[in-house]
Enzyme design. Structure first.
Site, mmCIF file in Angstrom:
data_model
loop_
_atom_site.group_PDB
_atom_site.id
_atom_site.type_symbol
_atom_site.label_atom_id
_atom_site.label_comp_id
_atom_site.label_asym_id
_atom_site.label_seq_id
_atom_site.Cartn_x
_atom_site.Cartn_y
_atom_site.Cartn_z
ATOM 1 N N HIS A 308 0.924 -1.172 -0.025
ATOM 2 C CA HIS A 308 -0.083 0.012 -0.032
ATOM 3 C C HIS A 308 1.005 1.152 0.014
ATOM 4 O O HIS A 308 2.095 1.158 0.313
ATOM 5 C CB HIS A 308 -0.937 -0.018 1.229
ATOM 6 C CG HIS A 308 -2.082 1.053 1.047
ATOM 7 N ND1 HIS A 308 -1.817 2.193 1.456
ATOM 8 C CD2 HIS A 308 -3.312 0.852 0.681
ATOM 9 C CE1 HIS A 308 -3.302 2.914 1.141
ATOM 10 N NE2 HIS A 308 -3.833 2.090 0.727
ATOM 11 N N ASP A 366 -7.753 -5.768 0.267
ATOM 12 C CA ASP A 366 -8.455 -6.577 -0.804
ATOM 13 C C ASP A 366 -8.020 -7.974 -0.594
ATOM 14 O O ASP A 366 -8.259 -8.834 -1.371
ATOM 15 C CB ASP A 366 -7.850 -6.102 -2.122
ATOM 16 C CG ASP A 366 -8.498 -4.932 -2.365
ATOM 17 O OD1 ASP A 366 -9.743 -4.513 -2.235
ATOM 18 O OD2 ASP A 366 -8.023 -3.982 -3.150
#
Ligand code: ACO
Length: 433
Positions: A308, A366
């Site tokens: 991320h 996710d």
């Protein structure tokens, strides 16, 4: 945002420019470079905006080192535990948690708008049945500006409000219609007696010829997925919405742009890509092969659902999501789900691997969401549309904030030009290669 007493000095080409600084309520100070070009005739270079704040915002805050995510100051873990999606929508849109009376009023306003214009049903027929639901979503949400002319004037506060409520209310209906169309089943109209998540499950899985009872546990798990995805400060799709909106484009067009951006596998498309990756891995013994590929500089493969831009410790949403995965699979009587086993083992191995430790790569939201959504009965192609309908409130809240920001300007980045300098046109007969 407060003016800071600090300032920064930039020295180059024998000159010095003093740049003011600003202090946020949380997060690092920022250097205000707005006058830099006028004063110093230089630009800054920051592909991917890794060090650039393009706006101020009071909606969402992430502390990537602490693994903290706040909506209007409230930690995501508390909201995921105690709140529900429509309450979170209210919080993001208006800045405060609603009173009981405000909540009832907001719910009534949203449910009143759940149906789409009947003419839109025909619009769907223009798509191939095998279209990806995200393709349909981009088209249909963009087309809302052709159906709802009375909420296009962005200078009218009331019209902005109606457009916001319309999108929050209709996105589940449109996403469910995209799904129904892709499987050749009739559209199911919304049921306003159901809560937001139950209504979406009903529109996706009910058929006219038999009863469909929504499982409260599944609805709660879906509601939680929606809360976890509702906003995430200036990510790629939100910045796309802001950039599109900065030109004065109508809100439906802006959200359609956000949906298009979300679709990419580096962003919202990662949930589909992650489940496909887990399927491709297929068995525990193949995990080392895929870890090796992820580390190989010459192989474009990446571990989907890992990494991320902002979180450098852990993604707090992934933690909540992992708990939900266990709950949902238990409820569905799915024990020893092979994909969940692969996911857990992959996570364990990756978190112990020096490559992932050094680059601070952790599972993101996710990584587990696809496993939950698949257990609920959704095909992989619906994972990103569910992300889109959950993020719609975040996009709209950010768009509304931008429209009323007195500092707002059309977004227009500069460039570091590396092409040819001026040269003269050559007639075709004289061109030599
Ligand atoms: N697998 C393997 N290596 C990775 C991964 C990954 N998933 N993610 C990053 N890296 C490596 C990169 O190769 C790079 O290595 P290098 O420094 O040797 O060149 C380093 O880590 C930094 O990666 P960047 O791509 O520069 O980081 P950035 O912040 O630009 O990208 C992103 C973040 C796009 C999320 C990236 O980690 C990624 O592609 N992850 C996989 C896709 C994914 O899960 N996306 C969902 C994000 S969450 C969301 O949108 C809801």
């Amino acid at each position: 945002m407060a003016e800071s007493t600090k300032s920064a000095t930039l020295t180059f080409d024998g000159k010095s420019i003093d740049l003011p600084m600003m202090s946020p309520t949380a997060g690092p100070d920022v250097i205000d470079i707005r006058k830099l070009y006028a004063q110093g005739n230089v630009f800054t270079y920051d592909p991917g905006f890794t060090s650039t704040a393009a706006t101020d915002s009071a909606i969402t805050f992430i502390d990537g080192d602490k693994g903290e995510l706040l909506y209007r100051g409230y930690p995501i873990e508390q909201l995921a535990d105690k709140s529900h999606f429509l309450e979170v929508c209210y919080l993001l849109l208006y800045g405060e948690l609603p009173t009981a009376v405000e909540m009832v009023d907001f719910e009534a306003r949203v449910t009143k708008h759940t149906m789409v214009h009947e003419q839109m049903h025909y619009f769907f027929r223009g798509f191939r049945r095998d279209s990806h639901p995200m393709a349909t979503l981009v088209g249909v949400v963009g087309a809302m500006s052709a159906f709802y002319h009375d909420s296009l004037d962005i200078s009218d506060q009331w019209q902005r409000e109606v457009a916001a409520i319309r999108m929050i209310a209709k996105l589940p209906t449109i996403a469910a219609m995209a799904y129904k169309y892709s499987v050749g089943q009739p559209f199911v109209y919304p049921r306003n007696g159901l809560d937001y998540a139950s209504n979406f499950l009903h529109m996706c899985f009910a058929v006219p010829c038999e009863d469909y009872q929504v499982s409260p546990t599944l609805a709660k798990a879906l509601d939680r997925i929606m809360m976890l995805h509702a906003d995430h400060e200036q990510n790629a799709s939100t910045s796309t919405v802001r950039l599109a909106g900065s030109s004065g484009a109508n809100p439906f067009a802006c959200i359609a742009a956000g949906i298009a951006c979300l679709w990419g596998p580096a962003h919202g498309g990662a949930n589909q890509a992650c489940l496909e990756m887990l399927r491709e891995i297929g068995s525990l013994d193949r995990i080392p092969e895929f870890i090796a590929r992820a580390k190989d500089k010459n192989d474009p493969f990446r571990l989907m659902g890992f990494g991320h831009r902002v979180y450098r410790n852990f993604d707090p949403r992934a933690k909540v999501m992992k708990e939900s995965a266990d709950e949902v699979l238990d409820l569905m009587g799915i024990h020893n789900n092979p994909l969940l086993q692969i996911a857990k083992e992959l996570e364990k191995i990756a978190l112990e691997d020096p490559y992932f430790i050094e680059k601070k790569l952790y599972p993101n939201v996710d990584f587990y969401s696809g496993i939950i959504l698949e257990a609920m009965g959704f095909p992989t192609s619906m994972f990103t549309p569910i992300f889109a309908l959950s993020r719609t409130v975040g996009w709209i809240s950010q768009w509304k904030e931008m429209i009323t920001d007195p500092n707002q300007k059309i977004g227009r980045p500069r460039q570091l030009y590396i092409g040819k300098t001026t040269r003269n046109y050559v007639d075709v007969a004289d061109r030599v290669k």
